[in-house]
Design an enzyme around this catalytic site. Sequence first.
Site, PDB file in Angstrom:
ATOM      1  N   THR A 155      -1.008  -2.086  -6.575  1.00  0.00           N
ATOM      2  CA  THR A 155       0.350  -2.323  -6.044  1.00  0.00           C
ATOM      3  C   THR A 155       1.262  -2.597  -7.236  1.00  0.00           C
ATOM      4  OG1 THR A 155      -0.180  -4.654  -5.620  1.00  0.00           O
ATOM      5  CG2 THR A 155      -0.387  -3.127  -3.785  1.00  0.00           C
ATOM      6  N   LYS A 179      -7.910  -4.829  -7.422  1.00  0.00           N
ATOM      7  CA  LYS A 179      -6.459  -4.773  -7.542  1.00  0.00           C
ATOM      8  C   LYS A 179      -5.924  -6.174  -7.257  1.00  0.00           C
ATOM      9  CE  LYS A 179      -3.501  -4.935  -5.017  1.00  0.00           C
ATOM     10  NZ  LYS A 179      -2.634  -6.020  -4.390  1.00  0.00           N
ATOM     11  N   THR A 190      -4.290 -12.003  -3.303  1.00  0.00           N
ATOM     12  CA  THR A 190      -4.001 -10.680  -2.736  1.00  0.00           C
ATOM     13  C   THR A 190      -4.725  -9.763  -3.618  1.00  0.00           C
ATOM     14  OG1 THR A 190      -1.878 -10.995  -1.816  1.00  0.00           O
ATOM     15  CG2 THR A 190      -2.422  -8.788  -2.320  1.00  0.00           C
ATOM     16  N   GLU A 270       1.616 -10.735 -12.624  1.00  0.00           N
ATOM     17  CA  GLU A 270       3.046 -10.405 -12.626  1.00  0.00           C
ATOM     18  C   GLU A 270       3.861 -11.311 -13.536  1.00  0.00           C
ATOM     19  OE1 GLU A 270       4.201 -10.689  -8.578  1.00  0.00           O
ATOM     20  OE2 GLU A 270       3.265  -8.804  -8.019  1.00  0.00           O
ATOM     21  N   ASN A 389       8.993 -11.588  -8.268  1.00  0.00           N
ATOM     22  CA  ASN A 389       8.664 -12.042  -6.930  1.00  0.00           C
ATOM     23  C   ASN A 389       9.876 -12.296  -6.057  1.00  0.00           C
ATOM     24  OD1 ASN A 389       5.676 -12.231  -6.648  1.00  0.00           O
ATOM     25  ND2 ASN A 389       5.962 -13.274  -8.604  1.00  0.00           N
ATOM     26  N   SER A 394       6.664  -8.816  -0.320  1.00  0.00           N
ATOM     27  CA  SER A 394       5.223  -8.600  -0.095  1.00  0.00           C
ATOM     28  C   SER A 394       4.702  -9.581   0.922  1.00  0.00           C
ATOM     29  CB  SER A 394       4.453  -8.748  -1.395  1.00  0.00           C
ATOM     30  OG  SER A 394       4.485 -10.086  -1.816  1.00  0.00           O
TER      31      SER A 394
END
Lengths: 394, 394
Positions: A155, A179, A190, A270, A389, A394
């Site tokens: 993602t 992932k 996640t 991230e 974010n 998400s």
Amino acid sequence: MSAAESKTSTGITVPAGFRAAGVTAGLKDSGGSDVALVVNDGPSKAAAAVFTRNRVAAAPVLWSRQAVSDGRADAVILNSGGANACTGAEGFQNTHATAEKTAALLGISASDVLVCSTGLIGMQLPMDKLIPGVEAAAADLSADGGLTAAQAIMTTDTVAKQAVFTGADGSFSIGGMAKGAGMLAPGLATMLVVLTTDADVAAPALDEALRAATAVTFDRTDSDGCMSTNDTVILLASGASGTVPDGDEFTRGLTEVCHSLAQQLITDAEGASHDIAITTVNAATVADAETASRAVARSNLFKTAIFGNDPNWGRVLSAVGTTDAAFEPDRIDVRINGVQVCRNGGIGEPRESVDLAPRAVSVEIDLHAGTESATIWTNDLTTDYVHENSAYSS
Amino acid sequence: MSAAESKTSTGITVPAGFRAAGVTAGLKDSGGSDVALVVNDGPSKAAAAVFTRNRVAAAPVLWSRQAVSDGRADAVILNSGGANACTGAEGFQNTHATAEKTAALLGISASDVLVCSTGLIGMQLPMDKLIPGVEAAAADLSADGGLTAAQAIMTTDTVAKQAVFTGADGSFSIGGMAKGAGMLAPGLATMLVVLTTDADVAAPALDEALRAATAVTFDRTDSDGCMSTNDTVILLASGASGTVPDGDEFTRGLTEVCHSLAQQLITDAEGASHDIAITTVNAATVADAETASRAVARSNLFKTAIFGNDPNWGRVLSAVGTTDAAFEPDRIDVRINGVQVCRNGGIGEPRESVDLAPRAVSVEIDLHAGTESATIWTNDLTTDYVHENSAYSS
């Protein structure tokens, strides 16, 4: 792992008995591949899995938890571009239909197909795109499809994540793909992980090894303290090598693969600018060590300080002080990148002597309360994290 | 509160029987005032206090906890520019010396002097500056010194925080001041609060009222989930009004003052762009309601979404799902700024219909599991928060 890396096949298709594929169904705005399929051709179909402990679990988690409960799985169908979480009865029907379609294409039972989804919460999957994607994936299965499958589950990941372990005499191997770049958390993330092995291990032993391996790897990877609705780690064993491995060696190899994947997740988190290993030593219990390290890993103030290259040990103590771990405040020592900035709960070496320029940061907390230790891996809290974010739904 | 605001005196010096001062001792790099003194001239010297639950407690917390345990306090000496936390035996001696000096100047016992400090953790206070500051503060005490005291305890606060409650017939009043703009958290914050009243209330009743008031105000104010080493809330009663108030009215007034101060803290939180009230309704218990709201208030993903003006209800459900509150995932409703974006745990009104431009944001989570409710107040997680906390060593 060098022997394995020299093969054409990587990751989950290194072990014998597996085929995989990754295709583009059009689920992602980015246009990248988004449907992956992993098939266990046996002879064994033993399987184990662990799932998010979030009580708001996505439809594919509810499905797969039930489907794997008999210790058997023949295939895993995965999609990015949509989490199928908070989607009600329609969402569960879509997961069911995906499993049915996969089963029909492979000539197996839907109850032996596990399903994983990742992406935005709270939207229905576009089944008119997903079902043709499943067909394309089934048509594209190959014994060296590991990498394309790993790519199709990405993602916000910037790189595909794979790892391989080869048993001592090459008699069996373990492969993995993962992932997840944002919501790594306790009790998973996640994070979707598929692990494969050609060792011949029965389901109960697979389950035991998987729980042991995840407990000290993914469960101790805590990027931002948030727990996803979709976290899933699946282990499939084909038995195609004919090798029944030593239990300890198998667990050790599985742990190595999980550790490698977890480190790749942290490194690709991230917006992070530092990867932080927080180790608590000389704790009364392993649980105490884990609790103390996790409290620091969850402190936004500590994490922003590291982003600012500030070895702020006061924020370490302040976080440890919120826990119920056994310690005396005036006995705690803290080392940051090897420099003992805090001694006996007070001022130690000058904080100026700590170099926080490198990406890798180590924090060692000595509780002087026992002999146990544990490490939690996390990231710093950066302006880029906030940007990514706040922009990515998400 | 309009009657009180028309007086010259504000905050803690509105109630009769109190004098206060705020002076500049040179502890802060900014050059602002940094030493405050509050004196209760009686006739009563009843006092109560609540402190951080952090086990790594600063020297002034260790001192004051002991000093107030007899239900009496004659004065409070406070400094910004240094927390005196993680400073070992020397730090405790410095707190003791500060209390002794204050007592000598006022002709009282050191054991009746409470001490508060705020600022950087892990450095010794410059006593050569602090002691002259205490002398200056004692010399500057006045019956309208509330505002100067409130200013002297500011750190990253941008405004001084004061509040006043006046009893129904003006027969008694309650005043308060607070500092703290970053590390607000459960079980208090890096938050110093002094409350004064001229009501005649004995120490045990003061303690009971203070715990009731803080439980539903400061304890439910959770800006960034971090718990400070120095949090202190002190309540002093002079009895100078001669009024023995109704217990319920007193607690209600005290709660009003605490609520006002807590809201001022949230509004002035470091780098925040939204003030968020997260209310869980129809919970089985108040504890469930508080737990569910707090889980959302602690979700970095939710907080960054609000920064990005994204009404991301999936992140609300994901956070609630990590708790042990009683609920069924497919019965939860979520309203953001009045729009029901989530219905029965699934998709509700379009998220585009939520306007998140205003600073004030309300999130309502309906668990459909009972009749209890609770609100947690927090802020969004912004790039400015990261900037300020990566640059400011505290």
